[in-house]
Structure formats: C-alpha cells, structure tokens
Enzyme design. Structure first.
Site, PDB file in Angstrom:
ATOM      1  N   LYS A   1      44.558  42.190  42.178  1.00  0.00           N
ATOM      2  CA  LYS A   1      45.861  42.459  41.555  1.00  0.00           C
ATOM      3  C   LYS A   1      45.935  43.866  40.972  1.00  0.00           C
ATOM      4  O   LYS A   1      46.952  44.552  41.096  1.00  0.00           O
ATOM      5  CB  LYS A   1      46.136  41.430  40.452  1.00  0.00           C
TER       6      LYS A   1
ATOM      7  N   TYR B   1      42.740  37.436  31.991  1.00  0.00           N
ATOM      8  CA  TYR B   1      43.516  36.213  31.749  1.00  0.00           C
ATOM      9  C   TYR B   1      43.834  36.093  30.264  1.00  0.00           C
ATOM     10  O   TYR B   1      44.104  37.098  29.609  1.00  0.00           O
ATOM     11  CB  TYR B   1      42.770  34.973  32.277  1.00  0.00           C
TER      12      TYR B   1
ATOM     13  N   SER C   1      41.735  37.432  42.034  1.00  0.00           N
ATOM     14  CA  SER C   1      42.676  38.153  41.159  1.00  0.00           C
ATOM     15  C   SER C   1      42.286  39.601  40.889  1.00  0.00           C
ATOM     16  O   SER C   1      43.103  40.374  40.391  1.00  0.00           O
ATOM     17  CB  SER C   1      42.790  37.432  39.817  1.00  0.00           C
TER      18      SER C   1
ATOM     19  N   VAL D   1      38.647  34.349  40.156  1.00  0.00           N
ATOM     20  CA  VAL D   1      38.103  32.983  40.041  1.00  0.00           C
ATOM     21  C   VAL D   1      36.870  32.732  40.906  1.00  0.00           C
ATOM     22  O   VAL D   1      36.184  31.736  40.729  1.00  0.00           O
ATOM     23  CB  VAL D   1      39.133  31.881  40.387  1.00  0.00           C
TER      24      VAL D   1
ATOM     25  N   TYR E   1      50.023  38.285  49.598  1.00  0.00           N
ATOM     26  CA  TYR E   1      49.324  37.964  48.356  1.00  0.00           C
ATOM     27  C   TYR E   1      48.124  37.048  48.626  1.00  0.00           C
ATOM     28  O   TYR E   1      47.017  37.289  48.129  1.00  0.00           O
ATOM     29  CB  TYR E   1      50.288  37.305  47.360  1.00  0.00           C
TER      30      TYR E   1
END
Lengths: 257, 345
Positions: free
Chosen positions: B89, B263, B86, B281, B211
C-alpha cells in the site's frame, strides 16, 4: 582483548602455511591460548605441519559451515604435540587447530555451492569466545577470494607473505590495495625464501617503496625447511636457526602493540 | 543527514568490499543475538483467512538491514519468499503520487490516521474519501489512480515499480491472488461503495483486481530492507542506482507510514519505535531510517492488531538500541551508522 591475525599470500608456494604454523606455536609458547583456523577450504594443508591426521577429525570447518556441528566441535587441541606437556588444569599455553576437510566430496561441495562468508565470520567469533582464545591465526587460500577478504576485514593484523619474485610483487600489490580499503589496522609484509647473497637492504627498499609499508621480516631461504617438507614445525626442530630467530622476532612484533 | 542527495551507486570492487564489511560487521552480531532470543517467542497466530497464508511456517524469521550505501547485513530466513500484502500500500501510494500529483491523489484519499482496523468500512462523512491509503478502502481507491492504457499495462507498471524498489525481478503468487480475489467480499463491497460515492472511476473493478494482485507480490525480508533503503535514500535504490520515486514524494509516503503504517498500533509504534514503517498480514514489516537505511523483517505469527510479533519486537529493540527514533533530536540513526561503519573492534 583477543587478536585476530590473518596470513595471506597472493600466490601459492610462498611458505604462508609454514610461516603461520610456526608463528602460532611461537606465540602460544609465550603462554597464550592460540587457535589456527584453516580457511583454505579449496586446498587445505596447514594441518600437515602440525602432524594432524585428517582421518582422526570427526568434524572440520566444513561441517560447521554446512550447519552440521558447532565450530568448537571442529577444534582440536594440539598443545601436547606442538608445545609439550602442559598440566591438564592449566589453561595456558594451549594450541588449537580447526582443520578444513580433505574429503574430495567436501571440497567439491564448496566449489559447487559456495557458502555464506558471513557464517564463517560468526564461526570465527564463536571460536574466539568459546575457546577463550588470546590469539587466532587465520590461514587463507592464496589469491583474492571471499574468505580471504572476509578474514582481512575482521583481522587486527594482516601478515602478507611473498617471495622475492616479480609475480609475487605485482600480485601482492592487489592485496595491499584491498587491505587498505578494508581498513585493516596493521599490515606486516614478510618476504620469505630470500636466497643467500641477495642485497637485503635493496630488497627491503624496493618492497617498502612498492607498498608504502614497512617490511616486518626478511626470512632466509632455508635448506632445512625445504628438507623438512612440511613434515613438522621448523621452530621446534631448529630453535636456534636464523629463520626461527626471525620468526620469533616477528611473533614478538605481532604481540606488542 | 540530508535525504536529498542520494548516495552514488557503488563500483564492483566497492560492492565486493561492502559485502565483506557487511559480513564482518558487529551489527551482524546484534542481529544474530536478537534472532536467537526472539525466535523463542512463539506467541501470535499465523494469518488464516486464506489457506495459502495458513501454510506459513510459524518458525520462519528473517532480519535484514540495508544501508543507503547499498550494504546489507542480515540473519535468518531472509530469502524466504512471502506475499507483500499491505506493505504494498505504501509503495502503490507513492506510485499514485507520481502518476497523478499530490492534489489529485488527496482529492480521492485522505491522510488522516484512523483508530479503526485495516478492513473497516468507514469513509470521511464530509468528503466521502477513505481516511488514508493504508486502510484497505484507501488502498483500493489509490489503486484506481494508477495509470495505464489497459489493465495489463497497469499491472505491468505496478510490478515494474516494485521491481525498481527491490532491484530484482518479482512475481505474483497466483494462488494467493486467486484466493484473495475469491474471498475478498469485504474489499469488493468497499470498492462498490466508493464507486457509489464517485470516489472510484469506471474501471473500479479492474482496480480492485489490481489491488488483489499488488497484495500477492512475492518478496523476501532482504527485498523489504532494500525497499526501505530506497525510500531512506531519497527514492534511489542504493543497490542499482535506479530511481523508484521522486525525492519530493518520498516524504509523503514516509509520513503516512509513520502515522498509519502499523494498523491500529500506528500511534504506539510512532511513539515507541519512531520509524516510518508498514506491515503486512503475511508477517513482513518494512521500516525506514531516513538517510540511513531500511529494515526488513519477516516472521509470520501476528499479534491481535495484525502485526508480526517478532517483527514489532525486533524493530522496537533495534530502534532503542541504536537510537533510531526519527524524532529523537540530535542522534537519529547516528549510533547505527557508527556501528555499521565500525570495524569489529
């Protein structure tokens, strides 16, 4: 506050290791805990002057750098042979040597793989803390490489040794510039092996003009030193020799301020 | 501390001396002590939703700091590769801003933090936009905005973007990519849902592939620190002098990292640590100290919210110790800068 002092020369044969070893002993004799670490991993040698038998070394600086031991396990107490009998309970004076390995395989490994200089830095600081040192001398490899630059970067004082020789003059300028850029707090230029009959004032003037810093000592070329051939500690053998007197004065200067 | 004037790239001697200063820096002692102490914390679980991640050694722990003048101070497993997950992102969002411009990006993805988990399927009821680009739905919609004549060109552009941030060639971990793609049913469902609402274009399936690929890029803790330092340095990689993103867009990326990067711990993170950051993660965290540098941490065990346990603790302690909270008036990052430039004594 413990002091870290690096000794360096741009070229080999300047008498750097002899100067370092003698300074270390003279400094310890002031009643201090002194360490000498040989970071000249490619061509170790200072242990010879201390009369240290490399075969008796279970661990060396190399073992620490490869993660095989703690740095203190590679430190050897040289007090008795270099300073004389000290009561077992007395913490001072003490002299410790951290040798580099003389085994061909170990030297080859360093040349082949290199090592993490940051790890050397960790070791130096663990050593100062672990052995509760007042002063640590770092004997470096001649020329400019990573471990010499690291030692300059972490030192409180840098002792630069050169001979009255044009090649030494030019090369040392490189080290002086790098040391300035690394903001070493104090720099001591030592002109070693000065032959008899040379105009000392002129020599001093020339060196000071070239590097824009004071010459800390002009050490005479000594027949006795040559004859000793690194077979012992000059200042112990010839305590009243002009060379020993000059070294003692240099040690005083390093320790004051 | 202006972030608009990137530091000039350093010459070779400067780089060498910089490395020596880094090796000799007292901050290294701080990292060493932190590393030793936090290594003992073996709480948290390594992510297991794909087998490749479950293989991670829970003992891995690397800490790296890179400054805007390109000096790196690090300790531990800083060269161990892991998938960016992530963390990508934030950087892909920056790329979408560069490709499409702010308004076009805002039309497709919001900037509102959600208290929901990263994989929640929630869209804004009025605009149908995903709430922000740091939740999976928003990241997938953001991917759809990446330019390129065809899929290979889009992948190549994205890899080149990450390469510019890292300052070295990077690669995709193929087995992680395949696993993500095979098991990514939820992400696939989100993409279809957003396609249904017209928030993703015709190439939405390719964008979904993109992605999965962006999440599978291999980086190290050292890389993360340089990536963070690039953002801290107004978008210019301090090691290479190459621009990765325009200075104008940096602030948008950083504000989203500050509000949504961790998160559903983002709020408390902004409150306690106060640094724009993004976690993944696989156990990576990148944190940005604007105008000062980047922090990269890697340690696989995750807490209940999906953030690296040791990573959160390390960033929290570094922030407190050096006063890095970006909203702390008057001191932001100064203590670290001083420590970084100070000699040992």
């Amino acid at each position: 506050m413990p002091k870290i002092i690096s000794t360096h020369s741009f070229r080999g044969g300047t008498g750097k290791s002899n100067t370092t070893a003698n300074l270390a002993v003279l400094t310890a004799k002031r009643g201090l805990r002194v360490g000498v670490i040989d970071t000249d991993i490619q061509s170790p040698g200072i242990h010879v002057i201390f009369g240290f038998d490399p075969k008796s070394a279970k661990s060396s600086l190399n073992d620490y750098l490869w993660g095989r031991c703690r740095i203190e396990e590679a430190a050897y107490d040289m007090t008795e042979g270099c300073i004389g009998q000290v009561h077992t309970g007395d913490e001072r004076p003490r002299l410790f040597l951290i040798p580099s390995s003389l085994r061909t395989g170990e030297i080859a490994r360093v040349l082949r793989e290199g090592y993490d200089v940051a790890k050397l830095n960790d070791g130096i600081h663990e050593l100062v803390e672990g052995l509760n040192l007042d002063v640590l001398f770092i004997d470096t490899h001649p020329g400019v490489n990573e471990e010499t630059l690291l030692s300059i970067a972490i030192s409180d004082a840098l002792v630069l040794t050169l001979r009255p020789d044009q090649q030494d003059f030019q090369g040392t300028a490189v080290t002086v510039e790098l040391a300035r850029r690394l903001e070493v707090p104090r720099m001591f230029v030592v002109v070693n092996k000065v032959p008899e009959g040379i105009d000392q004032d002129l020599l001093r003037e020339q060196v000071e003009a070239a590097y824009q810093c004071q010459v800390a000592a002009l050490l005479p070329l000594s027949n006795e030193m040559v004859k000793l051939g690194s077979g012992g500690l000059f200042a112990n053998r010839y305590p009243d020799h002009p060379l020993s007197v000059s070294l003692k004065r240099l040690s005083d200067e390093l320790m004051t301020s | 501390m202006s972030t608009n004037q990137p530091a000039p790239p350093i010459d070779e001697v400067g780089a060498l001396l910089g490395r020596m200063r880094s090796a000799a820096s007292p901050v290294r002692d701080v990292l060493r002590e932190l590393h030793e102490r936090l290594s003992k914390d073996d709480s948290g679980e390594v992510a297991t939703y794909i087998p490749e991640l479950a293989k991670a050694n829970p003992g891995w722990f690397g800490l790296s700091i890179c400054t805007v003048d390109g000096n790196t101070i690090e300790f531990g497993d800083v060269s161990q590769p892991f998938t960016i997950q992530s963390i990508s992102k934030a950087f892909v969002y920056g790329m979408a801003l560069e490709d499409r411009g702010l308004e076009n990006v805002l039309a497709k993805v919001g900037v509102e933090p959600t208290g929901d988990a990263f994989n929640s399927i929630v869209l804004d009821e009025i605009s149908n936009r995903p709430f922000n680009p740091m939740v999976n739905a928003g990241a997938i919609a953001t991917c759809d905005l990446i330019n390129g004549a065809d899929h290979p060109e889009r992948v190549a552009r994205m890899l080149n973007m990450i390469r510019t941030y890292c300052g070295r060639e990077i690669h995709i971990d193929h087995s992680v990519f395949l696993s993500e793609r095979m098991t990514g049913h939820r992400n696939r469902a989100m993409a279809h849902l957003m396609r249904n609402f017209g928030m993703m274009g015709e190439k939405f399936e390719e964008s979904l592939e993109l992605y999965f690929q962006q999440c599978s890029i291999l980086v190290t803790a050292s890389d993360l620190a340089v990536m963070g330092a690039t953002l801290a340095n107004a978008g210019v990689n301090p090691k290479t002098g190459e621009r990765a993103i325009s200075a104008d867009n940096v602030k948008y990326v950083l504000s989203l990292m500050l509000t949504c990067g961790m998160y559903d711990y983002a709020g408390e993170w902004a409150f306690r640590v106060g640094l724009p950051a993004k976690s993944g993660v696989a156990g990576g965290i990148v944190a940005v100290i604007p105008g000062v540098g980047g922090i990269g941490v890697f340690s696989p065990p995750l807490d209940a919210k999906g953030n690296s346990v040791r990573g959160v603790r390390a960033c929290t302690e570094l922030s407190q110790r050096f006063g890095l909270h970006c909203l702390a008036t008057g001191s932001g990052g100064n203590a670290l800068l001083e420590a970084l430039t100070a000699r040992r004594r």
